[in-house]
Scaffold this motif. Structure first.
Motif, PDB file in Angstrom:
ATOM      1  N   GLY A 136      -2.254   3.106   5.545  1.00 59.83           N
ATOM      2  CA  GLY A 136      -2.096   2.365   6.793  1.00 59.83           C
ATOM      3  C   GLY A 136      -0.749   1.717   6.995  1.00 59.83           C
ATOM      4  N   GLY A 137       0.240   2.094   6.219  1.00 59.84           N
ATOM      5  CA  GLY A 137       1.571   1.519   6.368  1.00 59.84           C
ATOM      6  C   GLY A 137       2.549   2.490   6.992  1.00 59.84           C
ATOM      7  N   LEU A 138       3.775   2.040   7.096  1.00 65.24           N
ATOM      8  CA  LEU A 138       4.861   2.870   7.618  1.00 65.24           C
ATOM      9  C   LEU A 138       6.073   2.707   6.729  1.00 65.24           C
ATOM     10  N   CYS A 139       6.781   3.794   6.489  1.00 67.36           N
ATOM     11  CA  CYS A 139       8.068   3.698   5.807  1.00 67.36           C
ATOM     12  C   CYS A 139       9.082   3.322   6.865  1.00 67.36           C
ATOM     13  N   ASN A 140       9.640   2.143   6.736  1.00 71.15           N
ATOM     14  CA  ASN A 140      10.522   1.600   7.753  1.00 71.15           C
ATOM     15  C   ASN A 140      11.937   2.100   7.593  1.00 71.15           C
ATOM     16  N   LYS A 141      12.372   2.268   6.353  1.00 70.76           N
ATOM     17  CA  LYS A 141      13.767   2.653   6.142  1.00 70.76           C
ATOM     18  C   LYS A 141      13.906   3.357   4.805  1.00 70.76           C
ATOM     19  N   ASN A 142      14.697   4.432   4.806  1.00 73.89           N
ATOM     20  CA  ASN A 142      15.074   5.109   3.570  1.00 73.89           C
ATOM     21  C   ASN A 142      16.525   4.746   3.283  1.00 73.89           C
ATOM     22  N   LEU A 143      16.777   4.317   2.068  1.00 76.04           N
ATOM     23  CA  LEU A 143      18.124   3.885   1.696  1.00 76.04           C
ATOM     24  C   LEU A 143      18.665   4.765   0.569  1.00 76.04           C
ATOM     25  N   GLY A 144      18.568   6.060   0.723  1.00 79.85           N
ATOM     26  CA  GLY A 144      19.026   6.968  -0.338  1.00 79.85           C
ATOM     27  C   GLY A 144      18.010   7.039  -1.455  1.00 79.85           C
ATOM     28  N   ASN A 145      18.164   6.168  -2.441  1.00 83.36           N
ATOM     29  CA  ASN A 145      17.239   6.180  -3.573  1.00 83.36           C
ATOM     30  C   ASN A 145      16.142   5.118  -3.461  1.00 83.36           C
ATOM     31  N   ALA A 146      16.055   4.442  -2.321  1.00 87.57           N
ATOM     32  CA  ALA A 146      15.078   3.360  -2.157  1.00 87.57           C
ATOM     33  C   ALA A 146      14.375   3.488  -0.811  1.00 87.57           C
ATOM     34  N   PHE A 147      13.210   2.850  -0.732  1.00 89.48           N
ATOM     35  CA  PHE A 147      12.381   2.924   0.464  1.00 89.48           C
ATOM     36  C   PHE A 147      11.860   1.535   0.799  1.00 89.48           C
ATOM     37  N   LEU A 148      11.921   1.186   2.074  1.00 91.12           N
ATOM     38  CA  LEU A 148      11.333  -0.062   2.569  1.00 91.12           C
ATOM     39  C   LEU A 148      10.068   0.313   3.327  1.00 91.12           C
ATOM     40  N   MET A 149       8.949  -0.287   2.909  1.00 93.97           N
ATOM     41  CA  MET A 149       7.654   0.033   3.507  1.00 93.97           C
ATOM     42  C   MET A 149       7.080  -1.215   4.159  1.00 93.97           C
ATOM     43  N   VAL A 150       6.272  -1.024   5.194  1.00 94.60           N
ATOM     44  CA  VAL A 150       5.678  -2.168   5.882  1.00 94.60           C
ATOM     45  C   VAL A 150       4.233  -1.852   6.263  1.00 94.60           C
ATOM     46  N   TRP A 151       3.382  -2.838   6.029  1.00 98.66           N
ATOM     47  CA  TRP A 151       1.992  -2.785   6.490  1.00 98.66           C
ATOM     48  C   TRP A 151       1.838  -3.932   7.470  1.00 98.66           C
ATOM     49  N   ARG A 152       1.681  -3.587   8.732  1.00 91.86           N
ATOM     50  CA  ARG A 152       1.578  -4.603   9.779  1.00 91.86           C
ATOM     51  C   ARG A 152       0.180  -5.197   9.773  1.00 91.86           C
ATOM     52  N   ILE A 153       0.106  -6.517   9.723  1.00 96.97           N
ATOM     53  CA  ILE A 153      -1.180  -7.214   9.723  1.00 96.97           C
ATOM     54  C   ILE A 153      -1.580  -7.565  11.149  1.00 96.97           C
ATOM     55  N   GLY A 154      -0.683  -8.128  11.908  1.00101.13           N
ATOM     56  CA  GLY A 154      -0.976  -8.464  13.295  1.00101.13           C
ATOM     57  C   GLY A 154      -0.235  -9.714  13.728  1.00101.13           C
ATOM     58  N   ASP A 155      -0.445 -10.065  14.982  1.00103.61           N
ATOM     59  CA  ASP A 155       0.188 -11.278  15.498  1.00103.61           C
ATOM     60  C   ASP A 155      -0.762 -12.462  15.305  1.00103.61           C
TER      61      ASP A 155
END
Length: 133
Positions: free
Chosen positions: A75-94
């Motif tokens: 249920g998450g999204l990969c927000n950014k790929n930084l070459g050898n690294a990945f930023l992932m996000v799971w949105r909870i809500g407002d």
């Protein structure tokens, strides 16, 4: 900008007076969104680069495929790929969503507590185990 940035920009550049605007207004009030962020990287990436040489991009793409598939699966999204690294996000809500969630949870907890207290008031008959044949 990622998915969060796309939502902000699309809201900001909304239709005004029957026509869409192309001017970004930074003074539009935002809203607080709660999320869980994860960060992972390929351990010893320098060593991998030395050993794999021309095949390093194939390796990174294979790791990226695994990371993206698993993050999406949960249920998450990969927000950014930084070459050898990945930023992932799971949105909870407002805040509105969280308030609704907590009020439902409180009601459910109250019901469970009432059923437990009703059970604890139940007193079975006392039985003398010595009298059972």
């Amino acid at each position: 900008f990622g998915i969060a940035g796309a939502e902000i920009i699309s809201t900001n550049m909304s239709v005004e007076g029957g026509r869409s605007t192309s001017v970004l207004d930074p003074m539009i009030p935002g809203k607080r969104i709660y999320a869980i962020f994860g960060f992972c990287d390929i351990h010893n990436f320098d060593h991998c680069t030395e050993k794999l040489e021309d095949e390093i991009m194939t390796f990174v793409n294979k790791v990226a495929e695994i990371v993206h598939d698993e993050v999406t699966r949960w249920g998450g999204l990969c927000n950014k790929n930084l070459g050898n690294a990945f930023l992932m996000v799971w949105r909870i809500g407002d805040e509105k969503y969280l308030n609704q969630f907590h009020s439902k949870r409180r009601r459910r907890s109250n019901k469970q507590f009432k059923s437990l207290t009703a059970y604890s008031e139940y007193k079975p008959e006392s039985v003398d185990l010595r009298t059972i044949p």
